[in-house]
Scaffold this motif. Structure first.
Motif, PDB file in Angstrom:
ATOM      1  N   GLU A  42     -21.730  -6.292  -6.597  1.00 12.17           N
ATOM      2  CA  GLU A  42     -21.109  -7.567  -6.928  1.00 12.17           C
ATOM      3  C   GLU A  42     -19.582  -7.472  -6.830  1.00 12.17           C
ATOM      4  OE1 GLU A  42     -20.654 -10.253 -10.886  1.00 12.17           O
ATOM      5  OE2 GLU A  42     -22.670  -9.542 -10.425  1.00 12.17           O
ATOM      6  N   ALA A  43     -19.032  -6.334  -7.181  1.00 11.78           N
ATOM      7  CA  ALA A  43     -17.577  -6.172  -7.215  1.00 11.78           C
ATOM      8  C   ALA A  43     -16.977  -5.847  -5.849  1.00 11.78           C
ATOM      9  CB  ALA A  43     -17.208  -5.082  -8.205  1.00 11.78           C
ATOM     10  N   LEU A  44     -17.730  -5.229  -4.944  1.00 10.08           N
ATOM     11  CA  LEU A  44     -17.179  -4.788  -3.664  1.00 10.08           C
ATOM     12  C   LEU A  44     -16.536  -5.906  -2.845  1.00 10.08           C
ATOM     13  CD1 LEU A  44     -19.616  -2.008  -2.447  1.00 10.08           C
ATOM     14  CD2 LEU A  44     -17.197  -1.774  -2.992  1.00 10.08           C
ATOM     15  N   PRO A  45     -17.167  -7.074  -2.688  1.00 12.12           N
ATOM     16  CA  PRO A  45     -16.506  -8.131  -1.920  1.00 12.12           C
ATOM     17  C   PRO A  45     -15.169  -8.569  -2.537  1.00 12.12           C
ATOM     18  CG  PRO A  45     -18.833  -8.629  -2.181  1.00 12.12           C
ATOM     19  CD  PRO A  45     -18.542  -7.457  -3.056  1.00 12.12           C
ATOM     20  N   LYS A  46     -15.104  -8.605  -3.856  1.00 13.26           N
ATOM     21  CA  LYS A  46     -13.862  -8.971  -4.529  1.00 13.26           C
ATOM     22  C   LYS A  46     -12.793  -7.909  -4.288  1.00 13.26           C
ATOM     23  CE  LYS A  46     -16.523 -11.218  -8.156  1.00 13.26           C
ATOM     24  NZ  LYS A  46     -16.944 -11.139  -9.555  1.00 13.26           N
ATOM     25  N   MET A  47     -13.205  -6.647  -4.329  1.00 12.19           N
ATOM     26  CA  MET A  47     -12.271  -5.549  -4.090  1.00 12.19           C
ATOM     27  C   MET A  47     -11.777  -5.564  -2.646  1.00 12.19           C
ATOM     28  SD  MET A  47     -14.313  -2.631  -6.260  1.00 12.19           S
ATOM     29  CE  MET A  47     -13.333  -1.281  -5.670  1.00 12.19           C
ATOM     30  N   GLU A  48     -12.658  -5.863  -1.710  1.00 10.36           N
ATOM     31  CA  GLU A  48     -12.278  -5.930  -0.314  1.00 10.36           C
ATOM     32  C   GLU A  48     -11.270  -7.049  -0.067  1.00 10.36           C
ATOM     33  OE1 GLU A  48     -14.318  -6.413   4.104  1.00 10.36           O
ATOM     34  OE2 GLU A  48     -15.386  -7.132   2.338  1.00 10.36           O
ATOM     35  N   ALA A  49     -11.528  -8.209  -0.673  1.00 12.64           N
ATOM     36  CA  ALA A  49     -10.610  -9.339  -0.511  1.00 12.64           C
ATOM     37  C   ALA A  49      -9.237  -9.009  -1.089  1.00 12.64           C
ATOM     38  CB  ALA A  49     -11.184 -10.576  -1.179  1.00 12.64           C
ATOM     39  N   ALA A  50      -9.220  -8.350  -2.239  1.00 14.19           N
ATOM     40  CA  ALA A  50      -7.955  -8.000  -2.863  1.00 14.19           C
ATOM     41  C   ALA A  50      -7.200  -6.955  -2.049  1.00 14.19           C
ATOM     42  CB  ALA A  50      -8.203  -7.483  -4.277  1.00 14.19           C
ATOM     43  N   ALA A  51      -7.930  -6.043  -1.403  1.00 10.78           N
ATOM     44  CA  ALA A  51      -7.288  -4.977  -0.638  1.00 10.78           C
ATOM     45  C   ALA A  51      -6.735  -5.492   0.689  1.00 10.78           C
ATOM     46  CB  ALA A  51      -8.276  -3.848  -0.378  1.00 10.78           C
TER      47      ALA A  51
END
Length: 56
Positions: A42-51
Motif C-alpha cells: 500500500e505504501a510503495l506507490p506513495k513512496m514512488e510518487a514522493a521520490a
C-alpha cells in the motif's frame, strides 16, 4: 533454577504473547509477515510518487 511452566502456554520473549505450541508461533509469524507485506504494498506507490516528484 528457572521455574517450570504450568499448563500449555508460554510467554514469548516476555511480551505476553500466549502460544500453545510451535504451530501457533508459526501461524502468528505468518500473519505478521502478511500484514507487513500488505502495508508495504500500500505504501510503495506513495513512496514512488514522493521520490519522483520535483522538489520546489
Amino acid at each position: 533454577m528457572a521455574p517450570k511452566h504450568k499448563g500449555g502456554t508460554t510467554g514469548l520473549f516476555g511480551l505476553g504473547v500466549k502460544l500453545k505450541d510451535l504451530r501457533d508461533f508459526y501461524v502468528d509469524q505468518l500473519r505478521n509477515l502478511y500484514s507487513a507485506e500488505t502495508q508495504l504494498l500500500e505504501a510503495l506507490p506513495k513512496m514512488e510518487a514522493a521520490a519522483t516528484a520535483a522538489q520546489a
